[in-house]
Design a protein around this motif. Sequence first.
Motif, PDB file in Angstrom:
ATOM      1  N   ALA A 290      -0.235  11.363   2.599  1.00  0.00           N
ATOM      2  CA  ALA A 290      -0.926  10.340   3.398  1.00  0.00           C
ATOM      3  C   ALA A 290      -1.650  10.944   4.599  1.00  0.00           C
ATOM      4  CB  ALA A 290       0.065   9.275   3.871  1.00  0.00           C
TER       5      ALA A 290
ATOM      6  N   ARG B 155      -6.673   9.414   1.535  1.00  0.00           N
ATOM      7  CA  ARG B 155      -6.832   8.066   2.124  1.00  0.00           C
ATOM      8  C   ARG B 155      -8.166   7.458   1.687  1.00  0.00           C
ATOM      9  NH1 ARG B 155      -2.521   7.495   5.387  1.00  0.00           N
ATOM     10  NH2 ARG B 155      -3.188   5.341   5.635  1.00  0.00           N
TER      11      ARG B 155
ATOM     12  N   SER C 147       0.823  -1.216   0.000  1.00  0.00           N
ATOM     13  CA  SER C 147       0.000   0.000   0.000  1.00  0.00           C
ATOM     14  C   SER C 147       0.853   1.262   0.000  1.00  0.00           C
ATOM     15  CB  SER C 147      -0.964   0.002   1.188  1.00  0.00           C
ATOM     16  OG  SER C 147      -0.255  -0.028   2.402  1.00  0.00           O
ATOM     17  N   GLY C 148       2.077   1.167   0.536  1.00  0.00           N
ATOM     18  CA  GLY C 148       2.961   2.334   0.521  1.00  0.00           C
ATOM     19  C   GLY C 148       3.228   2.808  -0.900  1.00  0.00           C
TER      20      GLY C 148
ATOM     21  N   TYR D 239       0.669   5.409  -1.940  1.00  0.00           N
ATOM     22  CA  TYR D 239       0.937   6.741  -1.386  1.00  0.00           C
ATOM     23  C   TYR D 239       2.172   7.361  -2.039  1.00  0.00           C
ATOM     24  CZ  TYR D 239      -2.760   5.827   1.900  1.00  0.00           C
ATOM     25  OH  TYR D 239      -3.997   5.571   2.431  1.00  0.00           O
ATOM     26  N   ARG D 240       3.199   6.523  -2.301  1.00  0.00           N
ATOM     27  CA  ARG D 240       4.388   7.037  -2.981  1.00  0.00           C
ATOM     28  C   ARG D 240       4.032   7.523  -4.387  1.00  0.00           C
ATOM     29  NH1 ARG D 240       9.518   5.775  -0.931  1.00  0.00           N
ATOM     30  NH2 ARG D 240       9.330   4.867   1.143  1.00  0.00           N
TER      31      ARG D 240
ATOM     32  N   GLY E  42       1.382  -2.327   5.112  1.00  0.00           N
ATOM     33  CA  GLY E  42       1.194  -0.882   5.217  1.00  0.00           C
ATOM     34  C   GLY E  42       1.248  -0.359   6.634  1.00  0.00           C
ATOM     35  N   ARG E  43       0.416   0.667   6.897  1.00  0.00           N
ATOM     36  CA  ARG E  43       0.378   1.292   8.210  1.00  0.00           C
ATOM     37  C   ARG E  43      -0.993   1.077   8.879  1.00  0.00           C
ATOM     38  NH1 ARG E  43       4.448   2.134   5.963  1.00  0.00           N
ATOM     39  NH2 ARG E  43       6.095   3.637   6.363  1.00  0.00           N
ATOM     40  N   ASP E  44      -2.031   0.922   8.029  1.00  0.00           N
ATOM     41  CA  ASP E  44      -3.408   0.857   8.547  1.00  0.00           C
ATOM     42  C   ASP E  44      -4.182  -0.299   7.942  1.00  0.00           C
ATOM     43  OD1 ASP E  44      -3.520   1.814   5.959  1.00  0.00           O
ATOM     44  OD2 ASP E  44      -5.084   3.288   6.371  1.00  0.00           O
ATOM     45  N   MET E  45      -3.468  -1.358   7.542  1.00  0.00           N
ATOM     46  CA  MET E  45      -4.137  -2.498   6.898  1.00  0.00           C
ATOM     47  C   MET E  45      -5.085  -3.186   7.883  1.00  0.00           C
ATOM     48  SD  MET E  45      -2.993  -2.429   3.805  1.00  0.00           S
ATOM     49  CE  MET E  45      -3.134  -0.683   4.051  1.00  0.00           C
TER      50      MET E  45
ATOM     51  N   ARG F 234      -0.246  11.635  13.225  1.00  0.00           N
ATOM     52  CA  ARG F 234      -1.279  12.270  12.398  1.00  0.00           C
ATOM     53  C   ARG F 234      -2.671  11.884  12.904  1.00  0.00           C
ATOM     54  NH1 ARG F 234       0.291   8.496   7.404  1.00  0.00           N
ATOM     55  NH2 ARG F 234      -0.871   6.662   8.036  1.00  0.00           N
TER      56      ARG F 234
ATOM     57  N   ASP G 106       4.022   9.646  11.107  1.00  0.00           N
ATOM     58  CA  ASP G 106       3.067   8.559  10.835  1.00  0.00           C
ATOM     59  C   ASP G 106       2.234   8.202  12.066  1.00  0.00           C
ATOM     60  OD1 ASP G 106       3.926   8.485   8.221  1.00  0.00           O
ATOM     61  OD2 ASP G 106       5.069   6.625   8.398  1.00  0.00           O
TER      62      ASP G 106
ATOM     63  N   ALA H 126       5.136  11.210   0.050  1.00  0.00           N
ATOM     64  CA  ALA H 126       4.117  10.194   0.364  1.00  0.00           C
ATOM     65  C   ALA H 126       3.569  10.412   1.764  1.00  0.00           C
ATOM     66  CB  ALA H 126       4.723   8.792   0.248  1.00  0.00           C
ATOM     67  N   SER H 127       4.473  10.665   2.693  1.00  0.00           N
ATOM     68  CA  SER H 127       4.076  10.860   4.075  1.00  0.00           C
ATOM     69  C   SER H 127       3.195  12.115   4.213  1.00  0.00           C
ATOM     70  CB  SER H 127       5.357  10.944   4.920  1.00  0.00           C
ATOM     71  OG  SER H 127       5.079  11.125   6.252  1.00  0.00           O
TER      72      SER H 127
ATOM     73  N   ARG I 223      10.011  10.430  10.666  1.00  0.00           N
ATOM     74  CA  ARG I 223       8.938   9.766   9.910  1.00  0.00           C
ATOM     75  C   ARG I 223       7.995   9.032  10.874  1.00  0.00           C
ATOM     76  NH1 ARG I 223       8.138   6.269   4.991  1.00  0.00           N
ATOM     77  NH2 ARG I 223      10.315   6.246   4.381  1.00  0.00           N
TER      78      ARG I 223
END
Length: 222
Positions: free
Chosen positions: A102, A108, A34-35, A38-39, A128-131, A186, A183, A98-99, A179
């Motif tokens: 995001a 999102r 998923s990154g 966003y990238r 990812g971060r929120d999968m 937020r 992340d 990306a950050s 970073r």
Amino acid sequence: STVPVLAIDGPSGSGKGTVAKRVAEALGWHLLDSGALYRAVGLLALDRGIPLDDADALAALALRLPISFQPAGEGVSVHLEGRPRDADLRTEDTGAAASAVAAVPAVRDALLARQRDFRQAPGLVADGRDMGTVVFPDAPYKVYLTASAEERAQRRHKQLMEKGVATTLAALLEEIQARDARDMGRSVAPLKAADDALRIDSTGMSIGQVVKAVLDHVVLHG
Ligand code: C5P
């Protein structure tokens, strides 16, 4: 959906990407990085001069993101507007963009359906971060992978040295901490472990050991 999902979340440098790829290969499941989405939004915004806080323009871009994943050798190549952009997608500038994008809620939202489309039989490994928290909250398998910031900086340093890129450990540690703060701090979909995630701290573990721990989790719970 009854198609199983293994959600793997965690901070950058935790080894998630490599682990997700190896586990997907072992299970014969699809893979969502998923990154990369966003990238892609970040890189195309930089290319087109879209300000990284222009929520409407960024959401419009994310909704019709011209991205495709093409098989290339052993892995995949990420194409934007029909052209391979793998190297550009991996730069620190793209990571920072990306950050930033995001953190925009409309971006999102725009990427939600796109990510859920990857849920195809026989299964999906989603990195990812929120999968596990937002995109696939009903995933039967969730892993939260961490490692100390120092260890993550050392891993990155080693990778860059092997590529011949000169950096200092101190600078990398600072980047990683900045970073993480962005992340985790937020307000939308902050990086955090789902309540029902198996937490693995990979500090001092090899990739092979982490892959085995994740596979055991899926096999023993399935
Ligand atoms: O994992 P990767 O470093 O490619 O992700 C780039 C950036 O995209 C992260 O720093 C994070 O801000 C964002 N991201 C996100 N949610 C995801 C995947 C990535 O917010 N599921």
